[in-house]
Write a protein that holds these residues in place. Sequence first.
Motif, short mmCIF file in Angstrom:
data_model
loop_
_atom_site.label_atom_id
_atom_site.label_comp_id
_atom_site.label_asym_id
_atom_site.label_seq_id
_atom_site.Cartn_x
_atom_site.Cartn_y
_atom_site.Cartn_z
N GLY A 194 88.16 25.64 -28.71
CA GLY A 194 88.22 27.06 -29.07
C GLY A 194 88.26 27.99 -27.88
N VAL A 195 87.73 27.54 -26.75
CA VAL A 195 87.70 28.42 -25.57
C VAL A 195 88.55 27.87 -24.43
CG1 VAL A 195 85.45 29.36 -26.16
CG2 VAL A 195 85.56 27.34 -24.72
N GLY A 196 89.33 26.81 -24.71
CA GLY A 196 90.24 26.29 -23.69
C GLY A 196 89.59 25.43 -22.64
N THR A 197 88.47 24.82 -22.97
CA THR A 197 87.80 23.92 -22.02
C THR A 197 88.34 22.51 -22.18
OG1 THR A 197 85.77 25.22 -21.95
CG2 THR A 197 85.58 22.88 -21.39
N ASP A 198 88.76 21.91 -21.07
CA ASP A 198 89.33 20.57 -21.13
C ASP A 198 88.27 19.48 -21.15
OD1 ASP A 198 92.19 21.35 -20.81
OD2 ASP A 198 91.43 22.15 -18.92
N ILE A 199 87.29 19.64 -20.27
CA ILE A 199 86.28 18.59 -20.07
C ILE A 199 84.92 19.24 -19.97
CG2 ILE A 199 85.45 16.89 -18.35
CD1 ILE A 199 88.40 16.40 -17.62
N GLY A 217 88.11 11.02 -22.57
CA GLY A 217 87.97 11.70 -21.28
C GLY A 217 87.50 13.13 -21.35
N ARG A 218 87.17 13.63 -22.54
CA ARG A 218 86.76 15.04 -22.66
C ARG A 218 85.31 15.26 -22.25
NH1 ARG A 218 89.69 18.00 -26.35
NH2 ARG A 218 88.75 19.79 -25.30
N LEU A 219 84.50 14.21 -22.31
CA LEU A 219 83.08 14.35 -21.98
C LEU A 219 82.72 13.41 -20.83
CD1 LEU A 219 81.68 14.33 -25.65
CD2 LEU A 219 82.06 16.34 -24.20
N ILE A 220 81.98 13.94 -19.86
CA ILE A 220 81.50 13.15 -18.73
C ILE A 220 79.99 13.03 -18.87
CG2 ILE A 220 81.30 13.03 -16.22
CD1 ILE A 220 84.20 12.97 -17.14
#
Lengths: 247, 246
Positions: A29-34, A63-66
């Motif tokens: 929703g806010v354009g965050t990739d990771i 790969g979206r969450l580290i």
Amino acid sequence: MIVDGLVYLGISHFGYELDAASAITGMDGVGTDIAIAVPVHPTGADFGPVNDAVIAAAEGSAGRLIPLARVDPWDGEAAVLELRRAVLAGARGLFLHPSEEHFRINDLRVRPIVECAAELGIPVTVSAGFHLFAEGLQLGHAAEWTPDNAFVLTNGGQFNISGLGQFDAELALLNPNVHVQTSGIYREDFLERVVATFGPERLIFASAAPMFEMTYERKRVDLAHFSDIERELILGGNSARIFGIEK
Amino acid sequence: MIIDMHMHIEEVPSLGWKMSADDCIRAMDAAGVDRAAVMTLTDLPGLNPAGLELIADACASHPDRLYGFIRLHPAHLQLSKDLLRQATTDLGFKGLKLHPVSTLQHPGAPPTIELVRLAGELGVPTLFHCGDEPMSTPLSIAKTAAACPDSIIILGHMGGYFHVDEALEVAERYPNIVLETSAMPYPEKIRTAVERIGAERVIFGSDGPVSSPSLERQKVVIAALGETAAALVMGGNAEALLGLAA
């Protein structure tokens, strides 16, 4: 690439919660990739299962969450062992929350854990700004233990609605390994001064969701007066460098 | 009409503080804010003896944009009462500002109560710094609200980072309390405030220009209050508090 430097995953003993699917929906929703994901404090305070849950969520996130590993220094040597175990399982950093686990960040009990992180070559992120547990100068003191390892402070290294915390936070930033996140910091002049004084490499965008709101926290960076190059570092470049994220 | 009810102008070189009326106007224009309440960062009498004139000159230089609040030190009670009368009666100031952390004056102590009662008699509201430090929490300022039922008391920052729920509770208990939105980081709490105490008792503020009126305005947008409530929060209520309503 936009990287949110901190989201909490799980159901917290302290009454807040966020699951991986909701986190990714919010990121979209806010354009965050990771996003850098850390476990909440679980009821029962056994961090092994919640570390595993966040690592598993990251593995299933394309790969979206580290994932970072969270340990409790009151567990003594077992905390170090849990950090080593979680890193072998996939965690890519250490997360400490002095307020929720009720320890002082510069207590010598914490030092072996921070030194273990440095030995493993993983950055340390600390939930910062809490009176008695994680004050600016206490955080700066702990950062001195491993001067060559990245030491990331949430909330600008401070929590003070009078702006009185920013002075100690700036003293903590005299340690070259200290970086501060943007979450919750209402003083735009502080964020801009960190960049002007210490360089754009030292400021990191983070929402700290669900403690704070993703859309509003992103606007702190979007509306502050940064150059395009500075903003690119703050919004993702710095986290990519510190956490080894390939662009 | 968008009105920011919490901005600062100050000149104290020894503290490294210098924020001007023009700084405020620039930030207001960038944010689409029409008018603002302005006050010093220091308390009179104190570090900046020219504080009263600084705010009065700023308001005179920007008529219909800036409205003065006088920031006072209750321990200097008689002088503060005289300054409050002068500011409101002679210079057109619209409110009193108190910061219990900088003055070390408890909101429930007699000097503060006497000063806040006088503000009520003069027909102007009192804006308290209301956050997480001792003497500035909502429960501390509730003592003033209880003792001064005829004075309007604004909780600036509506409880800060960790006392917002208490600000909501005391606002429910005391009808003379108004909540101001600046700096605290939770958009959803603005919506909760409107639901629990009514849109008529919630007002927009930024704590600018060092915090961003543009950003603070977005907090109210994200709160999604609806058109009528948002209009009250963003300016309608402030018009009444500042005595600008037709």
